[in-house]
Write a protein that holds these residues in place. Sequence first.
Motif, mmCIF file in Angstrom:
data_model
loop_
_atom_site.group_PDB
_atom_site.id
_atom_site.type_symbol
_atom_site.label_atom_id
_atom_site.label_comp_id
_atom_site.label_asym_id
_atom_site.label_seq_id
_atom_site.Cartn_x
_atom_site.Cartn_y
_atom_site.Cartn_z
ATOM 1 N N GLN A 109 -43.965 15.897 -11.757
ATOM 2 C CA GLN A 109 -42.449 15.294 -11.177
ATOM 3 C C GLN A 109 -41.912 14.846 -12.531
ATOM 4 O O GLN A 109 -41.036 14.084 -12.325
ATOM 5 C CB GLN A 109 -42.661 14.564 -10.092
ATOM 6 C CG GLN A 109 -43.399 15.229 -9.001
ATOM 7 C CD GLN A 109 -43.356 14.063 -7.863
ATOM 8 O OE1 GLN A 109 -43.952 12.771 -7.803
ATOM 9 N NE2 GLN A 109 -42.777 14.373 -6.716
ATOM 10 N N ARG A 110 -42.545 15.088 -13.511
ATOM 11 C CA ARG A 110 -41.759 14.644 -14.910
ATOM 12 C C ARG A 110 -40.471 15.442 -15.048
ATOM 13 O O ARG A 110 -40.133 16.574 -14.367
ATOM 14 C CB ARG A 110 -42.668 14.744 -15.972
ATOM 15 C CG ARG A 110 -43.821 13.884 -16.106
ATOM 16 C CD ARG A 110 -44.689 14.113 -17.410
ATOM 17 N NE ARG A 110 -45.401 15.377 -17.250
ATOM 18 C CZ ARG A 110 -46.051 15.990 -18.229
ATOM 19 N NH1 ARG A 110 -45.902 15.567 -19.546
ATOM 20 N NH2 ARG A 110 -46.514 17.260 -18.128
ATOM 21 N N PRO A 111 -39.600 15.012 -16.122
ATOM 22 C CA PRO A 111 -38.290 15.594 -16.015
ATOM 23 C C PRO A 111 -38.323 16.904 -16.739
ATOM 24 O O PRO A 111 -39.190 17.534 -17.429
ATOM 25 C CB PRO A 111 -37.467 14.597 -17.040
ATOM 26 C CG PRO A 111 -38.295 13.318 -16.897
ATOM 27 C CD PRO A 111 -39.561 13.874 -16.723
ATOM 28 N N VAL A 112 -37.285 17.894 -16.245
ATOM 29 C CA VAL A 112 -36.970 19.185 -16.756
ATOM 30 C C VAL A 112 -35.968 18.982 -17.685
ATOM 31 O O VAL A 112 -34.739 18.557 -17.261
ATOM 32 C CB VAL A 112 -36.745 20.035 -15.679
ATOM 33 C CG1 VAL A 112 -36.542 21.430 -16.173
ATOM 34 C CG2 VAL A 112 -38.210 20.371 -14.851
ATOM 35 N N VAL A 113 -35.900 19.554 -18.905
ATOM 36 C CA VAL A 113 -34.912 19.507 -19.864
ATOM 37 C C VAL A 113 -34.208 20.894 -20.203
ATOM 38 O O VAL A 113 -35.103 21.868 -20.331
ATOM 39 C CB VAL A 113 -35.402 18.841 -21.056
ATOM 40 C CG1 VAL A 113 -34.249 18.672 -22.161
ATOM 41 C CG2 VAL A 113 -35.903 17.578 -20.971
ATOM 42 N N VAL A 114 -33.028 20.947 -19.941
ATOM 43 C CA VAL A 114 -32.353 22.199 -20.217
ATOM 44 C C VAL A 114 -31.495 22.003 -21.271
ATOM 45 O O VAL A 114 -30.553 21.177 -21.336
ATOM 46 C CB VAL A 114 -31.794 22.671 -18.794
ATOM 47 C CG1 VAL A 114 -30.907 21.615 -18.392
ATOM 48 C CG2 VAL A 114 -31.090 24.120 -19.079
ATOM 49 N N GLY A 115 -31.357 23.140 -22.116
ATOM 50 C CA GLY A 115 -30.145 23.185 -22.996
ATOM 51 C C GLY A 115 -28.970 24.136 -22.578
ATOM 52 O O GLY A 115 -29.099 25.003 -22.254
ATOM 53 N N LYS A 155 -36.280 15.553 -28.818
ATOM 54 C CA LYS A 155 -36.264 13.848 -28.720
ATOM 55 C C LYS A 155 -36.683 13.700 -27.074
ATOM 56 O O LYS A 155 -37.277 12.666 -26.804
ATOM 57 C CB LYS A 155 -34.952 13.423 -29.019
ATOM 58 C CG LYS A 155 -34.733 13.222 -30.589
ATOM 59 C CD LYS A 155 -33.589 12.253 -30.650
ATOM 60 C CE LYS A 155 -32.489 12.524 -29.666
ATOM 61 N NZ LYS A 155 -31.273 11.557 -30.440
ATOM 62 N N TYR A 156 -36.261 14.417 -26.302
ATOM 63 C CA TYR A 156 -36.332 14.129 -24.840
ATOM 64 C C TYR A 156 -37.711 15.139 -24.286
ATOM 65 O O TYR A 156 -37.976 14.966 -23.124
ATOM 66 C CB TYR A 156 -35.147 14.693 -24.190
ATOM 67 C CG TYR A 156 -33.994 13.917 -24.400
ATOM 68 C CD1 TYR A 156 -33.686 12.787 -23.901
ATOM 69 C CD2 TYR A 156 -32.910 14.508 -25.500
ATOM 70 C CE1 TYR A 156 -32.647 11.844 -24.479
ATOM 71 C CE2 TYR A 156 -31.927 13.767 -25.948
ATOM 72 C CZ TYR A 156 -31.918 12.360 -25.124
ATOM 73 O OH TYR A 156 -30.723 11.742 -25.795
ATOM 74 N N ALA A 157 -38.272 15.679 -25.214
ATOM 75 C CA ALA A 157 -39.387 16.752 -24.492
ATOM 76 C C ALA A 157 -40.774 15.868 -24.485
ATOM 77 O O ALA A 157 -41.899 16.328 -23.734
ATOM 78 C CB ALA A 157 -39.766 17.788 -25.643
ATOM 79 N N ASP A 158 -40.966 14.847 -25.189
ATOM 80 C CA ASP A 158 -42.310 14.090 -25.032
ATOM 81 C C ASP A 158 -42.587 13.737 -23.619
ATOM 82 O O ASP A 158 -43.874 13.558 -23.413
ATOM 83 C CB ASP A 158 -42.226 13.009 -26.066
ATOM 84 C CG ASP A 158 -42.317 13.157 -27.462
ATOM 85 O OD1 ASP A 158 -42.688 14.329 -27.807
ATOM 86 O OD2 ASP A 158 -41.984 12.368 -28.134
ATOM 87 N N ASP A 159 -41.563 13.305 -22.800
ATOM 88 C CA ASP A 159 -41.782 12.918 -21.456
ATOM 89 C C ASP A 159 -41.511 13.794 -20.352
ATOM 90 O O ASP A 159 -41.397 13.532 -19.367
ATOM 91 C CB ASP A 159 -41.149 11.526 -21.254
ATOM 92 C CG ASP A 159 -41.775 10.324 -21.992
ATOM 93 O OD1 ASP A 159 -42.787 10.358 -22.252
ATOM 94 O OD2 ASP A 159 -40.802 9.440 -22.270
#
Length: 296
Positions: A157-163, A253-257
């Motif tokens: 349930q950690r964040p999904v980051v989309v470019g 930058k936002y990938a660690d979490d």
Amino acid sequence: MDTLAGHQDIVVGVDGSEASIGAAKWAAAVAQVVNARLILAHALPQEGPIYSPAAVMLQSQFLNQIREDGEAIIAAASSAVAEKFPSLDIESNIAPGPPTTHILESAGTARLIVMGSTGAGALRSRLLGSTALKVANHATSPVTVWRGTVENPGPDQRPVVVGIDGSPLSKKAVEHAFWFADEFEAPLIAVHTWQGASTFREGGAGILIDWEAVEQEESALLAENLAGMAEQYPDVPVTRISEPGAAAPVMLKYADDAQLLVVGSHGRSAMAGAVMGSTSQNLLHHAPCPVMVARA
């Protein structure tokens, strides 16, 4: 909406490495959610030339051994998956290589291809294996290159980051990202980057640009690319990030979490049919978590 509707299989390449076992477990979790069949694909070494009757016998023994080794690799991956997902429909596909060709042929019109980031012979590092890179470059289906720990491969349930860059494949990446976040009850971080004042030399053309207006325009572009998806997936919390800089470093930058990065295979400036752009290649090589590349 299932953005991958109409495709029934999830294909994962397995080669006996820890990365491929983790990839298989991750793929199985997704297959369970979307009620898809999981296909474990393994490529055998290609046959070499035969020069004599003695060589024929030796090669036959060698081929029998590598076939047995391949079946053992498939059995280990299947066992690891079935232990956690006993009701999942699992099939295996073993054939002579090269691995890239076999995996792409196994995929057909699959909903998703999943690869471990490194192969059995790769250094224990973040370096991307050549097979994973080739598959991500040539597949027609979305490709996820998995990184993580075999014990806890995800999804979670950690964040999904989309470019987001406004390109057609970027819009497809947004669809995949929203769908994935919704299925796994995860928040979404939508990242859009743009060329800022630091790109220009001091005293140059940059002083003639209204950077506040640029920032407003880029934020509007981000909102435009998210329009409709937030309404379609109202339960997915969305954080919007619009900032100057190169896309890959900002996303990292936002990938660690994060549990997953989603990106188009190439952006607005890439030629049609070109191999992956610099952003997707950069993320595949350096991301600390799985990366999904939207191909179609």
